[in-house]
Design a protein around this motif. Structure first.
Motif, short mmCIF file in Angstrom:
data_model
loop_
_atom_site.label_atom_id
_atom_site.label_comp_id
_atom_site.label_asym_id
_atom_site.label_seq_id
_atom_site.Cartn_x
_atom_site.Cartn_y
_atom_site.Cartn_z
N VAL A 34 0.86 -1.17 0.04
CA VAL A 34 0.17 0.00 0.01
C VAL A 34 1.00 1.31 0.08
O VAL A 34 0.73 2.26 -0.63
N SER A 47 3.55 4.35 -0.20
CA SER A 47 4.09 5.25 -1.26
C SER A 47 5.83 5.17 -0.95
O SER A 47 6.27 5.31 0.15
N ILE A 81 2.27 5.52 4.41
CA ILE A 81 0.83 5.26 3.92
C ILE A 81 0.05 6.46 4.36
O ILE A 81 -0.04 6.84 5.66
N THR A 82 -0.67 6.90 3.41
CA THR A 82 -1.60 7.99 3.88
C THR A 82 -3.09 7.72 3.62
O THR A 82 -3.37 6.19 3.33
N SER A 106 -5.30 8.39 1.77
CA SER A 106 -5.76 7.97 0.41
C SER A 106 -5.35 6.86 0.02
O SER A 106 -5.78 6.11 -0.75
N ASP A 107 -3.87 6.33 0.35
CA ASP A 107 -3.37 4.99 -0.07
C ASP A 107 -4.27 4.00 0.38
O ASP A 107 -4.28 2.93 -0.26
#
Length: 380
Positions: free
Chosen positions: A247, A249, A362-363, A365-366
């Protein structure tokens, strides 16, 4: 179901229930119970005589089993043992004063003890045995009158102290503390936390317990923990194997502790980010700065302190205002572990650590994108 099926099901109820504890836990509890009983009985014998200690050893042994083997149960909490011992002794002394020492007195004392223990919320089965011991007390204990409270309370208090020390030293939390109220996130409103708005709620649990209407030897908080843990494991099974490494970034925008606050704000705005990880020269995560940290009074207060004499106003660095330590996960963390951190905790950026170094973030949105893909795969 036919009568034979009902009878077969009834017979199955006599089968021993499965035990979900390890043999090491059995040994831990057994050693603690034996040592605590020995110490409390010895203390009682020293203060009030061996005969009195022997007369009380039965209820004490039963209490020791509860305090050390099922210390998480509602029947084994501190008020349960102290309250029940007080109630049992008081009832037994009152009954024998008016009705003497007989089987009728024993039955009446047990009945009244059970009712009073439930009334004052100190239900503890050995309390029933204790009231019978006092009713059929040995002559020495009977002659003590109201002072019969002393050996009972001294023995019970000693047993409880042993349980408090031994259980916690052996990494068993005792007594069970009431669960904290569910967090409502960072908005400080009356709304429950995001994960508490769906699925089983505390109100549902209260209604289920009211409908059951029977004694349950588990605290309400522990029961809720078990239910929520079961939900988590079921969700983890249904979601498959979604890990943080899938997941996150990997091309992370970060800054060092000496980066100026103005530069940190520029980086956040340029890359449309809400949080900026702070790494030292060895790429170890040492803090995090959010967009809110850079535009709220916290920055103005830091500038004011620096203006007073340490540094110029425009030289405030991120180490002055960053949050530390930082909530983070490892790359093998399952999506189920990420959801409460990015929803209930309200985190916008969750760093992923591997071998002590940050390898991604990881946000929210992710995570939403990963959950959306998982939902589509199930629908397909």
């Amino acid at each position: 179901m036919t009568r034979s099926q009902h009878f077969t099901a009834w017979l199955r109820a006599f089968k021993p229930a499965p035990i979900h504890t390890r043999p090491s836990e059995w040994i831990r509890a057994a050693l603690g119970a034996g040592a605590a009983l020995l110490l409390s009985s010895w203390l009682c014998s020293v203060l009030f005589g061996l005969e009195t200690a022997q007369h009380l050893v039965g209820p004490l042994g039963a209490s020791a089993v509860l305090l050390f083997a099922v210390s998480s149960g509602a029947l084994a909490q501190p008020w349960s043992i102290i309250g029940s011992y007080l109630v049992a002794t008081l009832v037994a002394l009152g009954i024998t004063h008016f009705f003497g020492y007989s089987l009728f007195s024993a039955s009446a004392a047990l009945t009244l003890t059970l009712i009073l223990m439930c009334t004052v919320r100190c239900l503890h089965p050995p309390g029933g045995a204790l009231t019978l011991c006092v009713v059929f007390a040995n002559p020495k204990l009977s002659e003590m009158g109201l002072q019969a409270f002393l050996p009972v309370i001294v023995s019970g208090a000693c047993l409880l102290c042993c349980a408090l020390i031994y259980n916690n030293l052996t990494r068993v939390r005792y007594p069970r503390q009431p669960a904290a109220a569910p967090a409502s996130g960072d908005h400080h409103t009356r709304d429950p936390a995001p994960q508490s708005r769906v699925g089983i709620t505390s109100k549902d649990l209260d209604q289920a317990l009211d409908e059951l209407g029977e004694f349950v030897d588990v605290t309400r908080e522990d029961l809720e923990t078990i239910i929520r843990s079961t939900e988590k494991h079921a969700l983890r099974r249904s979601m498959g194997d979604i890990r943080a490494s899938q997941v996150m970034s990997r091309d992370v925008i970060w800054a060092n502790p000496q980066t100026s606050a103005q530069e940190g704000l520029r980086m956040l705005l340029l890359h449309h980010l809400k949080a900026l990880p702070i790494l030292d020269e060895k790429y170890h995560l040492v803090g995090i700065v959010s967009l809110v940290d850079l535009v709220t009074p916290s920055l103005r207060m830091a500038k004011k302190r620096r203006w007073i004499g340490l540094r110029k106003r425009d030289e405030v660095v991120l180490s002055d205002i960053m949050s530390s330590p930082v909530s983070c996960v490892n790359s093998d963390a399952h999506a189920v572990e990420l959801i409460p951190l990015l929803s209930d905790r309200g985190l916008h950026c969750l760093p992923v650590i591997e071998h002590g170094k940050m390898v991604g973030v990881i946000t929210q949105s992710d995570l939403i994108a990963a959950l959306h893909r998982d939902l589509l795969s199930h629908l397909g």
